[in-house]
Design an enzyme around this catalytic site. Structure first.
Site, mmCIF file in Angstrom:
data_model
loop_
_atom_site.group_PDB
_atom_site.id
_atom_site.type_symbol
_atom_site.label_atom_id
_atom_site.label_comp_id
_atom_site.label_asym_id
_atom_site.label_seq_id
_atom_site.Cartn_x
_atom_site.Cartn_y
_atom_site.Cartn_z
ATOM 1 N N ARG A 185 -119.970 -36.438 96.221
ATOM 2 C CA ARG A 185 -119.906 -35.874 97.568
ATOM 3 C C ARG A 185 -121.189 -35.144 97.939
ATOM 4 O O ARG A 185 -121.761 -34.431 97.135
ATOM 5 C CB ARG A 185 -118.758 -34.872 97.640
ATOM 6 N N HIS A 225 -105.594 -34.582 93.857
ATOM 7 C CA HIS A 225 -106.846 -33.851 93.695
ATOM 8 C C HIS A 225 -107.550 -33.773 95.043
ATOM 9 O O HIS A 225 -108.495 -34.487 95.311
ATOM 10 C CB HIS A 225 -107.738 -34.578 92.680
#
Ligand code: TXD
Length: 328
Positions: free
Chosen positions: A96, A189
Site C-alpha cells: 500500500r 484484516h
C-alpha cells in the site's frame, strides 16, 4: 590435516526443514531473516526482480557467523529451487502507498498471488502455505482456489499482527511488560477487524478490569488503524518488522509442531455460523498446519462485529470471483 568421509551437507537422515519465502521485499526479507535467525530451516527467497533475493540472501548468510545461526539462505528467480519446501510464505505483490486502501491492491495482487501459488504447488505439492499479501482475505482465498489445498494447509497471516499491535498499545497504556499482555483480534484484516477486549488479559486479569471502556475503545480503534498509521509515517510503503515477525511466529508453530493457539485467517466450514470464507479466528497451529478452529461464545456486540467484518470479506471474495480464472 585431513577430512574423512565428510559429504557436503549430507542430511539424508535428519533433513532440515525447507522454507520458501516468495517476495523478497520488506516483509519477505524480514521474515526470511527472522526465520534464519531462529533456525527454522534452510531458506529460499524468491522474487521476480533479478539480483535482489540473491543479494539479500547472501547478506543474511553473511550475518550468520555473527549471530550464530546455521541456515542456508539462497535467493532465486527459479521455482525449481523451491522444490519440496515444507512451508511457503507468500508476500509477493505490491504494498500500500499512502491514500491507497488494501482493496485497491486487489486486482494487481490477485494475478500475482495466483501465478505464485500455481508455481509453488507445482514444485512443492505437499507444502503448507501462509499468505501475507494484501488484501489478505482475498489473497488467501485466491491461493486456496488455485492450490486446491485443504484448509489445514493454507491460511493467512493477519490476526497475529493485529493482536500484537493491540498488545503493544495495552502495554504502553498501562506501562507494563508486553510479556504479560495477551490480546485477541479476530475477523477480516481490514478496518472492520474485531478486537476482543473481553478475551484480552494483563497478567491473566481481563482487560475490562484494567481499563475504562473509553480507554479500551481508543486502543481498539488504534489497533484497527494500526496498518494505516505506519503507512502514513513511512509514506513509501507499509509495515514490515511486525508483519515479518508475525508470519514467522506462525511458521515456527508449524515447523516445530508447537500446537500454538494463534489467530489466523482460516477457511471456515460452519464455525461461527460462517461457511466457505476465510476469517480471522483462534486456531491451533502445529505440524499438521491449521489443525483446528476454536469457537468462542461471542456476545451480541461481538457477533455483530464479526458479521460486519464478514460483509467486507464477502465483498472481497466476490471481487476475486468476478475477476474470474484468478488472472491465469
Ligand atoms: O498483515 C498482513 N497480512 C500484511 C500484509 C502486513 C504487511 C504487509 N502486507 C502486504 O504484504 C502488503 O500490502 C503487500 O501486499 C505484501 C508485501 O509487502 P512488502 O512491504 O513486503 O512489499 P514490497 O516490499 O513491495 O515487496 C513485495 C515484493 C517485491 O520485492 C516484488 O518484486 C515482489 O514482491 N513481487 C513478486 N515476487 C515474486 N513473484 C511475483 N510475481 C512478484 N510480483 C512482485
Amino acid at each position: 590435516m585431513r577430512w574423512s568421509g565428510i559429504v557436503h551437507h549430507d542430511n539424508a537422515y535428519f533433513p532440515r526443514k525447507k522454507l520458501t519465502v516468495v517476495g523478497s521485499g520488506n516483509v519477505g526479507a524480514t521474515a526470511a531473516f527472522l526465520a534464519a535467525y531462529k533456525e527454522l530451516g534452510d531458506i529460499v527467497l524468491l522474487d521476480v526482480v533479478e539480483g535482489v533475493p540473491q543479494g539479500k540472501a547472501l547478506d543474511m548468510y553473511e550475518a550468520s557467523p555473527i549471530l550464530g545461526y546455521n541456515a542456508n539462505v539462497i535467493g532465486t528467480q527459479d521455482y525449481a529451487d523451491t522444490a519440496n519446501s515444507d512451508l511457503v510464505i507468500i508476500t509477493a505483490g505490491i504494498a500500500r502507498k499512502p491514500g491507497m486502501s488494501r482493496d485497491d491492491l486487489l486486482a494487481i495482487n490477485v494475478k500475482i498471488v495466483a501465478e505464485v501459488t500455481a508455481n509453488i504447488v507445482e514444485h512443492s505439492p505437499q507444502c503448507i502455505i501462509i499468505v501475507v499479501t494484501n488484501p489478505l482475505d482475498a489473497m488467501v482465498y485466491t491461493a486456496k482456489q488455485v492450490s486446491g489445498f485443504s484448509r489445514k494447509r493454507i491460511m493467512g497471516m493477519a490476526g497475529v499482527l493485529d493482536s500484537s499491535r493491540m498488545r503493544t498499545f495495552i502495554a504502553q497504556k498501562l506501562d507494563v511488560s508486553i510479556s504479560d499482555v495477551s490480546a485477541l483480534v479476530l475477523g477480516g484484516h481490514g478496518d472492520t477487524m474485531v478486537p476482543l477486549p473481553r478475551y484480552s488479559t494483563v497478567g491473566g486479569i481481563p482487560l475490562p478490569d484494567m481499563l475504562s471502556q473509553e480507554e479500551i475503545d481508543e486502543i481498539s480503534q488504534r489497533t484497527a488503524q494500526g496498518g494505516a498509521e505506519i503507512v502514513q509515517l513511512l509514506k513509501t510503503g507499509s509495515a514490515f518488522y511486525a508483519p515479518g515477525a508475525a508470519v514467522v511466529e506462525m511458521a515456527e508453530a508449524i515447523l516445530k509442531d508447537k500446537n500454538r493457539i494463534l489467530p489466523c485467517a482460516a477457511w471456515l466450514e460452519g464455525e461461527y455460523g460462517i461457511n466457505n470464507y476465510f476469517m480471522g479466528v483462534p486456531c491451533k497451529l502445529g505440524g499438521g498446519g491449521m489443525e483446528g478452529v476454536i469457537e468462542l461464545d461471542l456476545n451480541k456486540a461481538e457477533k455483530a462485529a464479526m458479521q460486519l467484518s464478514l460483509k467486507s470479506v464477502k465483498a472481497l471474495k466476490e471481487q476475486v470471483d468476478a475477476l474470474g480464472g484468478f488472472g491465469q
